[in-house]
Design a protein around this motif. Structure first.
Motif, short mmCIF file in Angstrom:
data_model
loop_
_atom_site.label_atom_id
_atom_site.label_comp_id
_atom_site.label_asym_id
_atom_site.label_seq_id
_atom_site.Cartn_x
_atom_site.Cartn_y
_atom_site.Cartn_z
N UNK A 11 6.23 2.56 -10.26
CA UNK A 11 7.20 1.98 -9.33
C UNK A 11 8.27 3.00 -8.95
N UNK A 12 8.70 3.79 -9.91
CA UNK A 12 9.69 4.82 -9.61
C UNK A 12 9.16 5.85 -8.63
N UNK A 13 7.88 6.24 -8.79
CA UNK A 13 7.29 7.22 -7.87
C UNK A 13 7.15 6.64 -6.47
N UNK A 14 6.75 5.36 -6.39
CA UNK A 14 6.61 4.72 -5.08
C UNK A 14 7.96 4.62 -4.39
N UNK A 15 9.02 4.28 -5.13
CA UNK A 15 10.35 4.20 -4.54
C UNK A 15 10.79 5.56 -4.00
N UNK A 16 10.48 6.62 -4.73
CA UNK A 16 10.85 7.96 -4.29
C UNK A 16 10.09 8.34 -3.01
N UNK A 17 8.79 7.96 -2.93
CA UNK A 17 8.01 8.26 -1.73
C UNK A 17 8.50 7.47 -0.52
N UNK A 18 8.93 6.24 -0.75
CA UNK A 18 9.49 5.45 0.34
C UNK A 18 10.77 6.07 0.85
N UNK A 26 1.97 8.42 -0.45
CA UNK A 26 1.91 7.01 -0.85
C UNK A 26 0.48 6.50 -0.83
N UNK A 27 -0.27 6.91 0.16
CA UNK A 27 -1.68 6.49 0.21
C UNK A 27 -2.46 7.05 -0.97
N UNK A 28 -2.13 8.26 -1.40
CA UNK A 28 -2.79 8.83 -2.58
C UNK A 28 -2.48 8.02 -3.83
N UNK A 84 3.44 -6.76 -0.04
CA UNK A 84 2.23 -5.94 -0.08
C UNK A 84 2.04 -5.29 -1.44
N UNK A 85 3.13 -4.74 -2.01
CA UNK A 85 3.00 -4.10 -3.32
C UNK A 85 2.65 -5.12 -4.40
N UNK A 86 3.23 -6.32 -4.30
CA UNK A 86 2.86 -7.36 -5.27
C UNK A 86 1.39 -7.72 -5.15
N UNK A 87 0.86 -7.83 -3.93
CA UNK A 87 -0.56 -8.11 -3.74
C UNK A 87 -1.43 -6.95 -4.24
N UNK A 88 -0.90 -5.73 -4.11
CA UNK A 88 -1.65 -4.59 -4.63
C UNK A 88 -1.80 -4.67 -6.14
N UNK A 89 -0.70 -4.99 -6.82
CA UNK A 89 -0.76 -5.10 -8.28
C UNK A 89 -1.64 -6.27 -8.72
N UNK A 126 5.30 4.50 7.52
CA UNK A 126 5.05 5.03 6.17
C UNK A 126 3.71 4.53 5.63
N UNK A 127 3.31 3.30 5.98
CA UNK A 127 2.07 2.74 5.44
C UNK A 127 0.90 2.94 6.37
N UNK A 128 1.04 3.73 7.46
CA UNK A 128 -0.07 3.97 8.37
C UNK A 128 -1.26 4.61 7.67
#
Length: 616
Positions: A11-18, A26-28, A84-89, A126-128
């Motif tokens: 979650x910390x890494x995703x927040x930094x990428x956002x 982020x896609x990686x 979206x992130x909740x659905x991903x998890x 960002x999510x493209x």
């Protein structure tokens, strides 16, 4: 309560990428395809222990994802992304790859939410890359499920209801492409960056052709992505990989819709822009560029077929070109017959029917040209223009050559190469140039004495009893009448229709050899008329004493005048409209626009004090 160090780090890494707006990275991070690395397996274990399936756990997980989104300038948060992130998890936690249909439904829900996150005007870009990644995974899964109809049979039953035949079936691939189409529309309608249709695309508009290429790659271009899409940015603003891919699929789409000249332009441009070391991609482009040119009369040069990217193409296209030049229409049909070994490759590439339908007229042109060379009157070059007839060919010679060609194939049949033709035998009716096998349903009608009455022929009743003697019928008043005895609904043909004639050729009068020749002559005249109408031959036909004449051949000669170059004829006609549907190009500045840019035009003139014309 179990600790979640891996999830916290993720979650910390995703927040930094956002925060950095790094969509590619982020896609990686958001991987879903197995096999997953050990770090993802550890995160899945933490999710199952700390957030087991249930509404309360999902609510807590949703709250943890909401802190990932920074506040925008308007003060509102990017609300679609935390969901979206909740659905991903939850997808990573609950997915069972053994159940393909359940996996498809979960993945489709995840992609739908990602498309909603893409719609944000500031952060959606960002999510493209993630939308593209999830779309590809969903498409692969959908195509796999469509190949296993037993897994989705209940879905089709629920959609079709009781009337299965009246409802159009929508495959899972089509449904997946429809989801991607929504993402394409969001990219197309993005208003960020420089305005104007000719402006360089920025933001989400950079993904327009990526989305279009993906939909085309799903073979759904004709239903989910129309060629005439408004507000498409010029293709030249996009990277070469996207340009080549788009032009390739556009060329194939135009080819499948019989727009061969625009398809040739698109495929040729794709081939020219493709990297010279991308041999497999260039080979794929040539697979459709070469037949596109063959149909328009331009055959591939030997130098082209000897290039590394053309490996395997010469052995398929070279015999086809030789048959067209040879003019043997029967050998051409045998070469592209459905059960012919040489036609399997064309059928696998989706080219067989198009080549059969479009190239046979070129074979007839070559056949007529050869007969004209050997049996026609080429004209007297010493004669004056006012004297002597123009070059001509008696159509009787063309008829004799056709019969001779049929005899040659009859000889091949006698030698053991069965091809289904009967040579010079006259056909009772139908085509005189091509012998069609009798439909099995009507094979017994050749001998009227062999046809028995349906009420005594048990074999016919067993096969067609539900139609000939059904349980009931509607009378002339529209009322239902039971047919309990099982009588023939339409009566007995031998007794009730004895005075009727059902043979459509009974009064045709064709039977002797002269009449059969007349049928063949009419068919030959029709073929020549088609060639003249298309401009592939030039001249005129005379019906009485049938001839093909070539006027105006004194300067150039009979052959160049009467049989012009096919490619030059078609390309000259098609160049009148150089527009390629679906290909947006950068507009060249007009003279007026250039003058305005230099200060010579486009100025505002105040006419408030102008007087009417003629006023003193």
């Amino acid at each position: 309560m179990a600790a979640t160090p891996i999830l916290d780090q993720f979650l910390g890494s995703v927040a930094d990428l956002i925060q950095k707006r790094d969509g590619a990275k982020l896609q990686d991070f958001l991987q879903i395809e197995p096999p997953l690395s050990d770090i993802y397996q550890q995160m899945i274990t933490e999710l199952r222990q700390r957030y087991p399936p249930g509404s309360q756990s999902d609510t807590v997980l949703q709250q943890r994802c909401e802190v990932l989104v920074p506040k925008t300038k308007g003060g509102s948060s990017w609300s679609a992304f935390p969901t979206f992130m909740r659905l991903y998890f939850t997808f990573m936690r609950d997915v069972n790859v053994e159940n393909l249909l359940e996996t498809y439904n979960l993945l489709k829900t995840l992609l739908n939410q990602c498309v909603l996150a893409l719609g944000d005007s500031q952060m959606g870009v960002v999510v493209l890359p993630t939308v593209l990644y999830l779309s590809k995974v969903l498409a692969k899964l959908a195509m796999g499920l469509d190949r296993r109809p037993e897994l989705i049979a209940h879905i089709l039953r629920m959609e079709g209801g009781n009337d299965q035949e009246s409802v159009e079936k929508v495959t899972l691939v089509e449904k997946s492409a429809n989801v991607v189409r929504e993402a394409f529309i969001k990219c197309l309608t993005d208003r960020s960056g420089t305005p104007g249709p000719q402006a360089k695309p920025e933001g989400k508009r950079k993904g327009i052709y990526l989305m279009a290429n993906f939909v085309e790659n799903c073979a759904m271009l004709s239903r989910c992505f129309p060629v005439s899409v408004p507000n498409l940015p010029p293709l030249a603003h996009f990277p070469a990989s996207q340009r080549v891919t788009y032009l390739y699929y556009l060329g194939r789409y135009l080819f499948s819709n019989n727009l061969f000249y625009p398809a040739q332009i698109a495929l040729q441009s794709a081939y020219d822009q493709c990297h010279r070391e991308a041999l497999s991609q260039r080979n794929l482009i040539l697979t459709y560029l070469i037949p596109c040119n063959i149909i328009m009369g331009r055959f591939p040069a030997r130098q082209l077929l000897q290039r590394p990217e053309a490996r395997g193409l010469a052995e398929n296209f070279d015999p086809l070109c030789r048959l067209i030049i040879r003019g043997d229409y029967l050998a051409f049909r045998e070469h592209l017959a459905v059960k012919s070994p040489s036609a399997r490759w064309f059928a696998r590439k989706g080219l067989l029917l198009t080549l059969r339908n479009r190239c046979e007229i070129l074979v007839w042109r070559s056949f007529c040209r050869k007969v004209f060379i050997h049996g026609g009157y080429l004209g007297d070059p010493q004669a004056q223009a006012q004297r002597g007839p123009p070059p001509f060919l008696y159509l009787q010679k063309l008829l004799d050559a056709t019969r001779w060609l049929q005899q040659q194939h009859n000889i091949q049949t006698v030698n053991g190469n069965s091809n289904g033709h009967t040579g010079a035998d006259s056909y009772e009716y139908g085509s005189q140039t091509i012998r069609h096998t009798t439909d099995p349903e009507y094979s017994g009608l050749a001998d009227p004495d062999a046809v028995t009455a349906p009420d005594t022929d048990h074999e016919i009743l067993e096969k067609y009893g539900d139609y000939l003697a059904s349980d009931g019928y509607f009378d002339e008043g529209g009322n239902w009448q039971d047919n309990t005895p099982g009588n023939l609904i339409d009566g007995n043909p031998e007794t009730d229709y004895e005075g009727c004639e059902f043979d459509p050729y009974a009064d045709s009068g064709y039977g002797d050899e002269e009449d059969q020749s007349s049928l063949l002559m009419r068919e030959i005249e029709s073929i020549l008329a088609s060639l003249l109408t298309q401009g592939l031959m030039r001249g005129y036909l005379t019906h009485r004493n049938p001839r093909f004449a070539i006027p105006g051949a004194r300067v150039r000669g009979a052959l160049p005048t009467g049989f012009p170059n096919v490619w030059h004829t078609i390309s000259t006609r098609e160049k009148e409209d150089p527009h390629v549907p679906g290909w947006v190009r950068i507009r060249e500045p007009t003279r007026l626009g250039a003058a305005a840019a230099l200060g010579g035009g486009g100025r505002v003139v105040n006419l408030a004090g102008a007087r009417p014309v003629g006023a003193q």
